[in-house]
Motif scaffolding. Structure first.
Motif, PDB file in Angstrom:
ATOM      1  N   SER A  44      17.472  36.482 -42.285  1.00 11.70           N
ATOM      2  CA  SER A  44      17.981  38.127 -42.128  1.00 11.70           C
ATOM      3  C   SER A  44      19.604  37.808 -42.948  1.00 11.70           C
ATOM      4  O   SER A  44      20.340  37.017 -42.329  1.00 11.70           O
ATOM      5  N   VAL A  45      20.093  38.820 -43.819  1.00  7.46           N
ATOM      6  CA  VAL A  45      21.422  38.591 -43.866  1.00  7.46           C
ATOM      7  C   VAL A  45      22.028  39.420 -42.878  1.00  7.46           C
ATOM      8  O   VAL A  45      22.392  40.091 -42.699  1.00  7.46           O
ATOM      9  N   VAL A  46      23.679  38.233 -42.693  1.00  5.92           N
ATOM     10  CA  VAL A  46      24.520  38.354 -41.630  1.00  5.92           C
ATOM     11  C   VAL A  46      25.175  38.892 -42.686  1.00  5.92           C
ATOM     12  O   VAL A  46      25.679  40.417 -41.778  1.00  5.92           O
ATOM     13  N   THR A  47      26.118  38.021 -42.882  1.00  5.63           N
ATOM     14  CA  THR A  47      27.485  38.916 -44.001  1.00  5.63           C
ATOM     15  C   THR A  47      26.902  37.997 -45.689  1.00  5.63           C
ATOM     16  O   THR A  47      26.230  37.176 -45.535  1.00  5.63           O
ATOM     17  N   ALA A  48      27.350  38.443 -46.197  1.00  4.56           N
ATOM     18  CA  ALA A  48      27.621  38.478 -47.729  1.00  4.56           C
ATOM     19  C   ALA A  48      29.004  38.833 -48.298  1.00  4.56           C
ATOM     20  O   ALA A  48      29.761  40.377 -48.107  1.00  4.56           O
ATOM     21  N   GLU A  49      29.603  38.134 -49.153  1.00  8.73           N
ATOM     22  CA  GLU A  49      30.730  38.398 -49.261  1.00  8.73           C
ATOM     23  C   GLU A  49      29.936  38.048 -51.142  1.00  8.73           C
ATOM     24  O   GLU A  49      30.114  36.173 -51.613  1.00  8.73           O
ATOM     25  N   GLU A  50      30.321  38.453 -52.100  1.00  2.67           N
ATOM     26  CA  GLU A  50      29.501  37.918 -53.527  1.00  2.67           C
ATOM     27  C   GLU A  50      30.231  37.347 -54.055  1.00  2.67           C
ATOM     28  O   GLU A  50      31.207  37.457 -54.106  1.00  2.67           O
ATOM     29  N   ASN A  51      29.484  35.960 -55.074  1.00  3.93           N
ATOM     30  CA  ASN A  51      29.377  34.664 -54.977  1.00  3.93           C
ATOM     31  C   ASN A  51      30.869  34.145 -54.733  1.00  3.93           C
ATOM     32  O   ASN A  51      31.112  33.389 -55.295  1.00  3.93           O
ATOM     33  N   SER A  53      30.329  33.337 -50.534  1.00  2.12           N
ATOM     34  CA  SER A  53      29.813  33.167 -49.388  1.00  2.12           C
ATOM     35  C   SER A  53      28.588  34.242 -48.199  1.00  2.12           C
ATOM     36  O   SER A  53      28.611  35.145 -49.353  1.00  2.12           O
ATOM     37  N   LEU A  54      27.727  33.300 -47.975  1.00  2.00           N
ATOM     38  CA  LEU A  54      26.660  34.032 -47.254  1.00  2.00           C
ATOM     39  C   LEU A  54      26.107  33.704 -46.693  1.00  2.00           C
ATOM     40  O   LEU A  54      25.725  32.687 -46.446  1.00  2.00           O
ATOM     41  N   THR A  55      25.881  34.574 -45.560  1.00  2.00           N
ATOM     42  CA  THR A  55      25.691  34.051 -43.818  1.00  2.00           C
ATOM     43  C   THR A  55      23.934  34.267 -43.932  1.00  2.00           C
ATOM     44  O   THR A  55      24.367  35.143 -44.031  1.00  2.00           O
ATOM     45  N   TYR A  56      22.483  33.091 -43.468  1.00  2.00           N
ATOM     46  CA  TYR A  56      21.876  34.416 -43.140  1.00  2.00           C
ATOM     47  C   TYR A  56      21.891  33.609 -41.411  1.00  2.00           C
ATOM     48  O   TYR A  56      21.747  32.470 -41.285  1.00  2.00           O
ATOM     49  N   ARG A  57      20.415  34.296 -40.742  1.00  2.00           N
ATOM     50  CA  ARG A  57      19.714  34.521 -39.063  1.00  2.00           C
ATOM     51  C   ARG A  57      19.004  33.921 -39.764  1.00  2.00           C
ATOM     52  O   ARG A  57      18.128  34.010 -40.085  1.00  2.00           O
ATOM     53  N   TRP A  58      18.789  32.221 -39.260  1.00  2.00           N
ATOM     54  CA  TRP A  58      18.048  31.494 -39.552  1.00  2.00           C
ATOM     55  C   TRP A  58      16.995  31.622 -38.147  1.00  2.00           C
ATOM     56  O   TRP A  58      17.379  31.498 -36.923  1.00  2.00           O
ATOM     57  N   ARG A  59      15.634  32.357 -38.081  1.00  2.00           N
ATOM     58  CA  ARG A  59      15.215  32.699 -36.822  1.00  2.00           C
ATOM     59  C   ARG A  59      13.542  32.377 -37.122  1.00  2.00           C
ATOM     60  O   ARG A  59      13.031  31.646 -37.683  1.00  2.00           O
ATOM     61  N   GLU A  60      13.403  30.447 -35.803  1.00  2.00           N
ATOM     62  CA  GLU A  60      12.372  29.967 -36.254  1.00  2.00           C
ATOM     63  C   GLU A  60      11.711  29.896 -34.406  1.00  2.00           C
ATOM     64  O   GLU A  60      12.187  30.473 -33.700  1.00  2.00           O
ATOM     65  N   ALA A  61      10.438  30.433 -34.790  1.00  2.00           N
ATOM     66  CA  ALA A  61       9.372  30.280 -34.171  1.00  2.00           C
ATOM     67  C   ALA A  61       8.102  29.504 -33.890  1.00  2.00           C
ATOM     68  O   ALA A  61       8.277  29.080 -34.085  1.00  2.00           O
ATOM     69  N   GLY A  62       8.131  29.126 -32.806  1.00  2.00           N
ATOM     70  CA  GLY A  62       6.883  27.545 -32.452  1.00  2.00           C
ATOM     71  C   GLY A  62       7.250  27.004 -31.549  1.00  2.00           C
ATOM     72  O   GLY A  62       8.279  27.095 -30.489  1.00  2.00           O
ATOM     73  N   ALA A  63       6.523  26.128 -31.171  1.00  2.00           N
ATOM     74  CA  ALA A  63       6.370  25.188 -30.242  1.00  2.00           C
ATOM     75  C   ALA A  63       7.828  24.229 -30.189  1.00  2.00           C
ATOM     76  O   ALA A  63       8.027  24.377 -29.380  1.00  2.00           O
ATOM     77  N   GLY A  64       8.546  24.319 -31.350  1.00  2.00           N
ATOM     78  CA  GLY A  64       9.445  23.486 -32.018  1.00  2.00           C
ATOM     79  C   GLY A  64      10.586  23.623 -31.235  1.00  2.00           C
ATOM     80  O   GLY A  64      11.692  23.079 -30.818  1.00  2.00           O
ATOM     81  N   ALA A  65      11.075  25.067 -31.060  1.00  2.00           N
ATOM     82  CA  ALA A  65      11.593  25.495 -30.920  1.00  2.00           C
ATOM     83  C   ALA A  65      11.975  25.872 -29.362  1.00  2.00           C
ATOM     84  O   ALA A  65      11.305  26.056 -29.030  1.00  2.00           O
ATOM     85  N   ALA A  66      13.050  26.206 -29.327  1.00  2.00           N
ATOM     86  CA  ALA A  66      13.738  26.652 -27.275  1.00  2.00           C
ATOM     87  C   ALA A  66      12.777  27.320 -27.344  1.00  2.00           C
ATOM     88  O   ALA A  66      13.335  28.897 -27.584  1.00  2.00           O
ATOM     89  N   GLN A  67      12.698  27.652 -25.728  1.00  2.00           N
ATOM     90  CA  GLN A  67      11.759  28.784 -25.305  1.00  2.00           C
ATOM     91  C   GLN A  67      11.568  29.626 -26.605  1.00  2.00           C
ATOM     92  O   GLN A  67      11.012  30.442 -26.213  1.00  2.00           O
ATOM     93  N   GLY A  68      10.484  29.031 -27.424  1.00  2.00           N
ATOM     94  CA  GLY A  68      10.075  29.859 -28.456  1.00  2.00           C
ATOM     95  C   GLY A  68      10.456  30.644 -29.364  1.00  2.00           C
ATOM     96  O   GLY A  68       9.797  30.570 -30.415  1.00  2.00           O
TER      97      GLY A  68
END
Length: 113
Positions: A44-51, A53-68
């Motif tokens: 999901s996009v957190v911040t964007a400045e066209e051409n 900078s672009l920051t995404y929130r990377w959310r990882e779920a699953g067995a390898g992720a800390a606390q799920g």
């Protein structure tokens, strides 16, 4: 604050201008064609400045992720270079840094976005 000590940083020069790189990062169909996140990753996009900078929130779920669930920030920095291309900087940083076992902290540190 996110520092390079807390992050994975990758930098390189690309032959494409920032506008073209921006499209590859910001148009979902283009992004999926090269990034191909798995089903257990949400972006999901957190911040964007066209051409620039672009920051995404990377959310990882699953067995390898800390606390799920594990959240991190992926920032793409784009700087035009003198050859008409782009200096590309990718920074992937955790939003939470777990406290060391011998730390006096009561909980993990939250990093500012």
């Amino acid at each position: 604050m996110i520092t390079d000590d807390n992050a994975l940083v990758f930098e390189c020069s690309l032959d494409a201008p920032p506008e073209k790189v921006w499209r590859a990062l910001s148009i979902p169909a283009y992004l999926e064609s090269w990034l191909k996140p798995t089903d257990d990753i949400e972006l999901s996009v957190v911040t964007a400045e066209e051409n620039k900078s672009l920051t995404y929130r990377w959310r990882e779920a699953g067995a390898g992720a800390a606390q799920g669930v594990e959240d991190s920030l992926v920032t793409f920095g784009l700087t035009p270079n003198s050859e008409g291309g782009t200096w590309f900087k990718l920074t992937h940083a955790p939003m939470v840094i777990p406290a060391a076992a011998n730390s006096n902290m009561a909980s993990p540190m939250m990093l500012a976005a």
